[in-house]
Motif scaffolding. Sequence first.
Motif, PDB file in Angstrom:
ATOM      1  N   GLY A 149      56.003  46.055  65.178  1.00 43.25           N
ATOM      2  CA  GLY A 149      57.075  45.100  65.383  1.00 43.25           C
ATOM      3  C   GLY A 149      57.010  44.379  66.705  1.00 43.25           C
ATOM      4  N   ALA A 150      58.066  44.500  67.494  1.00 41.41           N
ATOM      5  CA  ALA A 150      58.183  43.767  68.750  1.00 41.41           C
ATOM      6  C   ALA A 150      57.217  44.254  69.819  1.00 41.41           C
ATOM      7  CB  ALA A 150      59.614  43.880  69.274  1.00 41.41           C
ATOM      8  N   TYR A 151      56.490  45.350  69.565  1.00 45.32           N
ATOM      9  CA  TYR A 151      55.568  45.888  70.558  1.00 45.32           C
ATOM     10  C   TYR A 151      54.099  45.723  70.158  1.00 45.32           C
ATOM     11  CZ  TYR A 151      59.929  47.961  72.094  1.00 45.32           C
ATOM     12  OH  TYR A 151      61.227  48.133  72.505  1.00 45.32           O
ATOM     13  N   SER A 152      53.853  45.143  69.017  1.00 45.36           N
ATOM     14  CA  SER A 152      52.493  45.058  68.500  1.00 45.36           C
ATOM     15  C   SER A 152      51.771  43.805  69.007  1.00 45.36           C
ATOM     16  CB  SER A 152      52.501  45.032  66.974  1.00 45.36           C
ATOM     17  OG  SER A 152      51.193  44.851  66.488  1.00 45.36           O
ATOM     18  N   MET A 153      50.492  43.939  69.284  1.00 43.29           N
ATOM     19  CA  MET A 153      49.662  42.784  69.601  1.00 43.29           C
ATOM     20  C   MET A 153      49.191  42.056  68.340  1.00 43.29           C
ATOM     21  SD  MET A 153      49.343  41.999  72.784  1.00 43.29           S
ATOM     22  CE  MET A 153      47.910  40.936  72.699  1.00 43.29           C
ATOM     23  N   GLY A 154      49.598  42.548  67.173  1.00 46.32           N
ATOM     24  CA  GLY A 154      49.364  41.809  65.941  1.00 46.32           C
ATOM     25  C   GLY A 154      48.162  42.231  65.130  1.00 46.32           C
ATOM     26  N   TYR A 155      47.371  43.169  65.634  1.00 38.88           N
ATOM     27  CA  TYR A 155      46.143  43.545  64.935  1.00 38.88           C
ATOM     28  C   TYR A 155      46.361  44.655  63.908  1.00 38.88           C
ATOM     29  CZ  TYR A 155      43.723  40.468  68.120  1.00 38.88           C
ATOM     30  OH  TYR A 155      43.302  39.350  68.811  1.00 38.88           O
ATOM     31  N   ASP A 156      47.620  44.964  63.612  1.00 35.85           N
ATOM     32  CA  ASP A 156      47.972  45.921  62.561  1.00 35.85           C
ATOM     33  C   ASP A 156      48.946  45.233  61.594  1.00 35.85           C
ATOM     34  OD1 ASP A 156      49.798  45.734  64.660  1.00 35.85           O
ATOM     35  OD2 ASP A 156      50.481  47.805  64.491  1.00 35.85           O
ATOM     36  N   PRO A 157      48.494  44.179  60.892  1.00 40.55           N
ATOM     37  CA  PRO A 157      49.405  43.289  60.161  1.00 40.55           C
ATOM     38  C   PRO A 157      50.075  43.946  58.958  1.00 40.55           C
ATOM     39  CG  PRO A 157      47.126  42.750  59.645  1.00 40.55           C
ATOM     40  CD  PRO A 157      47.078  43.756  60.755  1.00 40.55           C
ATOM     41  N   THR A 158      51.348  43.605  58.791  1.00 43.14           N
ATOM     42  CA  THR A 158      52.139  44.068  57.647  1.00 43.14           C
ATOM     43  C   THR A 158      52.485  42.920  56.707  1.00 43.14           C
ATOM     44  OG1 THR A 158      53.127  45.862  58.953  1.00 43.14           O
ATOM     45  CG2 THR A 158      54.298  45.198  56.954  1.00 43.14           C
ATOM     46  N   ASP A 159      53.104  41.867  57.264  1.00 43.14           N
ATOM     47  CA  ASP A 159      53.582  40.740  56.458  1.00 43.14           C
ATOM     48  C   ASP A 159      53.036  39.459  57.067  1.00 43.14           C
ATOM     49  OD1 ASP A 159      54.967  38.775  55.080  1.00 43.14           O
ATOM     50  OD2 ASP A 159      56.892  39.821  55.160  1.00 43.14           O
ATOM     51  N   TYR A 160      52.060  38.851  56.368  1.00 47.01           N
ATOM     52  CA  TYR A 160      51.388  37.667  56.909  1.00 47.01           C
ATOM     53  C   TYR A 160      52.314  36.452  57.020  1.00 47.01           C
ATOM     54  CZ  TYR A 160      46.877  40.056  56.323  1.00 47.01           C
ATOM     55  OH  TYR A 160      45.822  40.929  56.425  1.00 47.01           O
ATOM     56  N   TYR A 161      53.447  36.491  56.354  1.00 51.78           N
ATOM     57  CA  TYR A 161      54.335  35.328  56.329  1.00 51.78           C
ATOM     58  C   TYR A 161      55.578  35.525  57.201  1.00 51.78           C
ATOM     59  CZ  TYR A 161      51.483  33.976  52.301  1.00 51.78           C
ATOM     60  OH  TYR A 161      50.441  33.637  51.466  1.00 51.78           O
ATOM     61  N   ASP A 162      55.630  36.591  57.927  1.00 52.33           N
ATOM     62  CA  ASP A 162      56.739  36.843  58.844  1.00 52.33           C
ATOM     63  C   ASP A 162      56.274  36.508  60.264  1.00 52.33           C
ATOM     64  OD1 ASP A 162      58.777  37.762  60.435  1.00 52.33           O
ATOM     65  OD2 ASP A 162      58.741  39.834  59.682  1.00 52.33           O
ATOM     66  N   PHE A 163      56.682  35.349  60.761  1.00 51.35           N
ATOM     67  CA  PHE A 163      56.278  34.886  62.085  1.00 51.35           C
ATOM     68  C   PHE A 163      57.374  35.132  63.132  1.00 51.35           C
ATOM     69  CE2 PHE A 163      53.964  32.382  58.978  1.00 51.35           C
ATOM     70  CZ  PHE A 163      52.653  32.487  59.437  1.00 51.35           C
ATOM     71  N   GLY A 164      58.223  36.118  62.846  1.00 56.48           N
ATOM     72  CA  GLY A 164      59.322  36.392  63.744  1.00 56.48           C
ATOM     73  C   GLY A 164      60.630  35.850  63.217  1.00 56.48           C
ATOM     74  N   ASN A 165      60.725  35.844  61.866  1.00 62.44           N
ATOM     75  CA  ASN A 165      61.947  35.313  61.242  1.00 62.44           C
ATOM     76  C   ASN A 165      62.537  36.257  60.203  1.00 62.44           C
ATOM     77  OD1 ASN A 165      59.380  34.328  60.144  1.00 62.44           O
ATOM     78  ND2 ASN A 165      60.592  33.389  58.513  1.00 62.44           N
ATOM     79  N   TYR A 166      61.998  37.480  60.085  1.00 59.65           N
ATOM     80  CA  TYR A 166      62.549  38.486  59.188  1.00 59.65           C
ATOM     81  C   TYR A 166      62.783  39.779  59.965  1.00 59.65           C
ATOM     82  CZ  TYR A 166      61.011  35.523  55.297  1.00 59.65           C
ATOM     83  OH  TYR A 166      60.821  34.474  54.424  1.00 59.65           O
ATOM     84  N   ASN A 167      63.838  40.474  59.599  1.00 58.26           N
ATOM     85  CA  ASN A 167      64.131  41.752  60.251  1.00 58.26           C
ATOM     86  C   ASN A 167      63.380  42.855  59.518  1.00 58.26           C
ATOM     87  OD1 ASN A 167      65.146  43.918  61.605  1.00 58.26           O
ATOM     88  ND2 ASN A 167      67.305  43.496  61.206  1.00 58.26           N
ATOM     89  N   GLN A 168      62.206  43.179  60.010  1.00 58.65           N
ATOM     90  CA  GLN A 168      61.430  44.290  59.456  1.00 58.65           C
ATOM     91  C   GLN A 168      60.561  44.888  60.559  1.00 58.65           C
ATOM     92  OE1 GLN A 168      58.526  43.275  56.348  1.00 58.65           O
ATOM     93  NE2 GLN A 168      58.252  41.235  57.237  1.00 58.65           N
ATOM     94  N   ASN A 169      60.152  46.119  60.340  1.00 57.10           N
ATOM     95  CA  ASN A 169      59.374  46.880  61.330  1.00 57.10           C
ATOM     96  C   ASN A 169      60.100  46.959  62.671  1.00 57.10           C
ATOM     97  OD1 ASN A 169      57.556  47.021  59.271  1.00 57.10           O
ATOM     98  ND2 ASN A 169      55.895  45.964  60.309  1.00 57.10           N
ATOM     99  N   GLY A 170      61.433  47.009  62.600  1.00 58.00           N
ATOM    100  CA  GLY A 170      62.233  47.275  63.793  1.00 58.00           C
ATOM    101  C   GLY A 170      62.626  46.073  64.614  1.00 58.00           C
ATOM    102  N   SER A 171      62.276  44.862  64.165  1.00 56.09           N
ATOM    103  CA  SER A 171      62.641  43.688  64.955  1.00 56.09           C
ATOM    104  C   SER A 171      62.618  42.440  64.088  1.00 56.09           C
ATOM    105  CB  SER A 171      61.670  43.493  66.126  1.00 56.09           C
ATOM    106  OG  SER A 171      60.390  43.108  65.653  1.00 56.09           O
ATOM    107  N   VAL A 172      63.238  41.395  64.581  1.00 59.55           N
ATOM    108  CA  VAL A 172      63.109  40.074  63.956  1.00 59.55           C
ATOM    109  C   VAL A 172      61.929  39.350  64.595  1.00 59.55           C
ATOM    110  CG1 VAL A 172      64.196  37.826  63.557  1.00 59.55           C
ATOM    111  CG2 VAL A 172      65.554  39.925  63.377  1.00 59.55           C
ATOM    112  N   GLU A 173      61.987  39.186  65.906  1.00 61.84           N
ATOM    113  CA  GLU A 173      60.886  38.517  66.592  1.00 61.84           C
ATOM    114  C   GLU A 173      59.648  39.415  66.658  1.00 61.84           C
ATOM    115  OE1 GLU A 173      62.017  37.124  70.447  1.00 61.84           O
ATOM    116  OE2 GLU A 173      63.133  35.411  69.627  1.00 61.84           O
ATOM    117  N   THR A 174      58.480  38.787  66.774  1.00 57.95           N
ATOM    118  CA  THR A 174      57.263  39.524  67.095  1.00 57.95           C
ATOM    119  C   THR A 174      57.224  39.764  68.606  1.00 57.95           C
ATOM    120  OG1 THR A 174      55.903  37.563  67.503  1.00 57.95           O
ATOM    121  CG2 THR A 174      56.072  38.318  65.215  1.00 57.95           C
TER     122      THR A 174
END
Length: 478
Positions: free
Chosen positions: A115-140
């Motif tokens: 979520g908010a602590y990831s550098m992005g190299y462990d992707p979950t949802d390719y279409y969530d650019f910081g606009n959905y509340n998942q993996n503990g945060s809304v923003e990346t």
Amino acid sequence: MNKPYYLLSLLAAAFITSCSSNDEMMAETMNRPEVHDKTVNVTHHDGRPFSTGASAYSNSKFVAGPGGSVLMQGFYWDVPDGGNWWNTVKGKLTDWSNAGIGAVWLPPASKAQNGAYSMGYDPTDYYDFGNYNQNGSVETRFGSRAELEALITKAHAENMQVYADIVINHNSGGQSEYNPYAGSNTWTNFSGVASGKFPRNYNDFYKNAYGTNDEGAFGGFPDLCHANPYVQDWLWGRDDSVGKYYRNTMKFDGWRFDYVKGFGAWVVNNWNSNVGGFSVGELWDSNVNTLESWANNANSSVFDFAAYYKMDEAFDNGNLNLLNDDMMWKRNPYKAVTFVSNHDTDVIGKKMLAYAYILTHEGYPTVFYRDYEEWLNKERLNNLIWIHNNKATGTTSILYTDNDEYVARRNGYNGNPGVVVYINNSSSWQERWVQTNWTSQQIKDFTGSSGWYPTTQNDKWVKIQCAPNSYSVWSLNQ
């Protein structure tokens, strides 16, 4: 007066008059040691610069300079969290563009497991650019979707391209489910991604009906199965596929493909054929044959790890003869992306010499964020970027190498005269006679390091100099 003595006196006077009227170049000619042309032409093509193509989203304003473009890696490992990185980069785009940087490579932009602590190299949802509340945060870690879109819009307004970091070898953050092919539970249930796009399960990861593995897995993460037509359709086939969504909706101009050792080159080839845009693969291998084969099969550029490791050996171990060795940019300068350091690896000690090398030679040079903004002399880097964009044109010829010195010539293109670059890895000033492409013309060092303004001779030879542990770049004084 004795006639023979009189004639001899006249000849002597004429000789003295001729010598006194000669310029400094003639004096240098008389004192010039015997020199031999040891030129080695290392590239053979029509001389055109590296091209990344025009941006589809900047009203076709993007035009690289005569020497091509320069890429900025717009992040480093563990940039500050808190969701402000997109704004940080956006705030630097105008200065980068003014410096001559033509593109920025961003970190993986979608929501990842941490979520908010990831550098992005462990992707979950390719279409969530910081606009959905998942993996503990809304923003990346980097910010919100709106901030990312504002960054991309600003880059295009500044005449810059934007490249997305694409991580499609593996996924992370799925739920546990029973996998009949593994005979146990696996973390492969991504059916509940918040965007609702590209839902996936154990059928889409190895082991599955398509086999037990592909070219490589990474870190124990679920290994995406590109052989599955369903996965292909979601990655690049359908109108709202990952690739086409990034290109058409988010307006990215190109792609940096992560860990391409983990899947076949055909994957990138298919992506490029269906989606378009510039692409470069991270194939972490110093073997030039491996790099060249992948680039050809993927129809993509590739990072020149061969040049990276040769620069490390040459500059840090005191043997510039190693710069004669094979590198991807010599094999195919139109598919080689050169670099001095990045978020994964930073081993070269004498970085300014390395930047002088990649910014005066062929290929597509990358500048690392921390080198530019924090660690090195920005004014000197900007000077090299200017030289690259405006002067470093044409094919490449190596003129001289030894342990401490390296001299090469860019042969010019389309009326641009090119340059001669001199790198000195020793602790004292050095001078050397070299053969240019210019007859009886004054040249200067465009780095400003040398105050010489020598004139090339009728045979195109000239003596140039270089400061200790530094570089000079010579071209016509115009």
